[in-house]
Design a protein around this motif. Structure first.
Motif, PDB file in Angstrom:
ATOM      1  N   LEU A  96       0.776  -1.129  -0.057  1.00  0.00           N
ATOM      2  CA  LEU A  96      -0.017   0.132  -0.023  1.00  0.00           C
ATOM      3  C   LEU A  96       0.896   1.199   0.037  1.00  0.00           C
ATOM      4  CD1 LEU A  96      -2.915   1.338   0.427  1.00  0.00           C
ATOM      5  CD2 LEU A  96      -2.410   1.128   2.967  1.00  0.00           C
ATOM      6  N   THR A 112      -5.963  -8.618  -6.556  1.00  0.00           N
ATOM      7  CA  THR A 112      -6.710  -7.400  -6.890  1.00  0.00           C
ATOM      8  C   THR A 112      -5.920  -6.155  -6.492  1.00  0.00           C
ATOM      9  OG1 THR A 112      -7.613  -7.297  -4.341  1.00  0.00           O
ATOM     10  CG2 THR A 112      -8.925  -8.649  -6.186  1.00  0.00           C
ATOM     11  N   PHE A 114      -5.889  -1.487  -6.362  1.00  0.00           N
ATOM     12  CA  PHE A 114      -6.803  -0.218  -6.309  1.00  0.00           C
ATOM     13  C   PHE A 114      -5.942   1.017  -6.665  1.00  0.00           C
ATOM     14  CE2 PHE A 114      -8.167   3.401  -3.963  1.00  0.00           C
ATOM     15  CZ  PHE A 114      -9.422   3.614  -4.301  1.00  0.00           C
ATOM     16  N   LYS A 119     -11.240   6.612  -0.376  1.00  0.00           N
ATOM     17  CA  LYS A 119     -12.436   5.715  -0.152  1.00  0.00           C
ATOM     18  C   LYS A 119     -11.925   4.298   0.292  1.00  0.00           C
ATOM     19  CE  LYS A 119     -15.470   7.995  -3.394  1.00  0.00           C
ATOM     20  NZ  LYS A 119     -16.251   7.801  -4.710  1.00  0.00           N
ATOM     21  N   LEU A 120     -11.101   3.782  -0.277  1.00  0.00           N
ATOM     22  CA  LEU A 120     -10.498   2.330   0.068  1.00  0.00           C
ATOM     23  C   LEU A 120     -10.092   2.352   1.496  1.00  0.00           C
ATOM     24  CD1 LEU A 120      -9.856  -0.379  -0.669  1.00  0.00           C
ATOM     25  CD2 LEU A 120      -7.429   0.516  -0.954  1.00  0.00           C
ATOM     26  N   SER A 123     -13.229   3.103   3.871  1.00  0.00           N
ATOM     27  CA  SER A 123     -14.040   1.788   3.926  1.00  0.00           C
ATOM     28  C   SER A 123     -13.650   0.844   4.839  1.00  0.00           C
ATOM     29  CB  SER A 123     -14.275   1.139   2.519  1.00  0.00           C
ATOM     30  OG  SER A 123     -13.153   0.673   2.023  1.00  0.00           O
ATOM     31  N   TRP A 124     -12.252   0.657   4.839  1.00  0.00           N
ATOM     32  CA  TRP A 124     -11.456  -0.199   5.943  1.00  0.00           C
ATOM     33  C   TRP A 124     -11.632   0.167   7.338  1.00  0.00           C
ATOM     34  CZ3 TRP A 124      -6.176  -0.521   2.933  1.00  0.00           C
ATOM     35  CH2 TRP A 124      -6.129  -1.410   1.962  1.00  0.00           C
ATOM     36  N   ASN A 255      -8.851  -4.736 -10.900  1.00  0.00           N
ATOM     37  CA  ASN A 255      -9.063  -3.494 -10.100  1.00  0.00           C
ATOM     38  C   ASN A 255     -10.347  -3.517  -9.267  1.00  0.00           C
ATOM     39  OD1 ASN A 255      -8.306  -0.540  -9.498  1.00  0.00           O
ATOM     40  ND2 ASN A 255      -9.979  -0.006 -10.560  1.00  0.00           N
ATOM     41  N   ILE A 256     -10.231  -3.224  -8.107  1.00  0.00           N
ATOM     42  CA  ILE A 256     -11.529  -2.841  -7.040  1.00  0.00           C
ATOM     43  C   ILE A 256     -12.044  -1.701  -7.373  1.00  0.00           C
ATOM     44  CG2 ILE A 256     -12.105  -2.795  -4.628  1.00  0.00           C
ATOM     45  CD1 ILE A 256      -9.372  -3.899  -3.843  1.00  0.00           C
ATOM     46  N   GLU A 257     -13.595  -1.883  -7.594  1.00  0.00           N
ATOM     47  CA  GLU A 257     -14.431  -0.853  -7.849  1.00  0.00           C
ATOM     48  C   GLU A 257     -15.267  -0.315  -6.424  1.00  0.00           C
ATOM     49  OE1 GLU A 257     -14.403   0.964 -10.470  1.00  0.00           O
ATOM     50  OE2 GLU A 257     -13.448  -0.450 -11.873  1.00  0.00           O
ATOM     51  N   LEU A 258     -15.210   0.870  -6.335  1.00  0.00           N
ATOM     52  CA  LEU A 258     -15.896   1.313  -4.651  1.00  0.00           C
ATOM     53  C   LEU A 258     -16.901   2.094  -5.411  1.00  0.00           C
ATOM     54  CD1 LEU A 258     -12.858   1.811  -2.392  1.00  0.00           C
ATOM     55  CD2 LEU A 258     -14.407  -0.093  -2.521  1.00  0.00           C
TER      56      LEU A 258
END
Length: 259
Positions: A96, A112, A114, A119-120, A123-124, A255-258
């Motif tokens: 990260l 995966t 991002f 936002k990621l 959200s965590w 890719n992770i979609e948020l």
């Protein structure tokens, strides 16, 4: 001989006095009242003043999924970049990298990735975060600037508790400040409208090269019926050493979609 006995007695008295000071329990009655302005200034004076940090971490995570204990590496240049590497049994599992403008992440198990804003991380953790808040979290500082508002003071559980005089229409936040080193030991943010609560507890502070740095921290985030717990313990902390920040998302990762 008399000098030796006298020196020994003095040494024993000093050791016992230090031990008694160290084990002394701080109670509400033993904490002198201070104005909020004085507490805020002392907290500011105790802020982390080094340029960079390098540390290893032991991490426990329980949220939507309960992860086994993992190891982490932290590299940070204040106000510039935060780099985190996660591994299990010596094998890298995720990276990260955070800057004031964006967040990049990838994990090898599900392949995966991002690339985007905060936002990621929000959200965590179950509440809104930006670069400064993430940096303050790792450094053991208050998430928000205490000097930006006036506070009322109470003494609770042997700590100074600060609560903003002017209530924020979006969230409530309170801080527990240690009366000896004036670092934050606990802070709690409540978003009533979003039914969110974030609590951060610091496990004391080590003095490393004349700088106070947290031994670790415990995050408890609640949002609706979901509770996320992140338990971090620091090891091998170093300041102002040369750092590198290798990061490249491997080809083929989804890719992770948020929302």
């Amino acid at each position: 001989m008399q000098k030796l006995i006298r020196s020994t007695i003095i040494l024993v008295i000093v050791v016992l006095s230090l031990a008694s000071c160290k084990s002394r329990k701080i109670t509400d009655k033993s904490v002198d009242y201070l104005p909020a302005k004085t507490i805020v200034k002392k907290n500011h004076d105790a802020r982390f003043a080094r340029t960079s940090v390098k540390a290893s971490m032991q991490i426990k995570y329980r949220g939507k999924d309960e992860l086994p204990n993992i190891n982490g590496s932290l590299r940070m240049v204040k106000d510039s970049i935060i780099w985190l590497n996660f591994s299990k049994l010596g094998f890298p599992i995720a990276k990260l990298i955070i800057t004031p403008s964006d967040v990049k992440f990838y994990e090898k198990i599900g392949k995966t990735s991002f690339e985007g804003d905060f936002k990621l991380i929000s959200s965590w953790l179950g509440t809104d975060f930006d670069f400064e808040k993430v940096q303050n979290l790792f450094l053991g500082e208050t998430l928000l600037n205490l000097e930006s508002q006036k506070h009322q003071v109470t003494i609770k559980d042997g700590k100074y508790e600060l609560l903003a005089k002017k209530r924020n229409p979006i969230f409530d936040i309170k801080y527990a400040i240690d009366p000896i080193h004036f670092k934050v030991v606990k802070e709690e943010i409540t978003h009533a409208q979003k039914n969110q609560n974030l609590s951060i507890l610091y496990r004391d502070f080590n003095k490393i090269n004349e700088s106070l740095f947290p031994k670790g921290f415990l995050i408890t985030a609640k949002a609706d019926d979901m509770t996320t717990i992140i338990d971090v313990n620091y090891k091998n902390v170093q300041f102002d050493v040369p750092l590198k920040f290798p990061f490249a998302i491997p080809a083929g990762y989804r890719n992770i979609e948020l929302e």
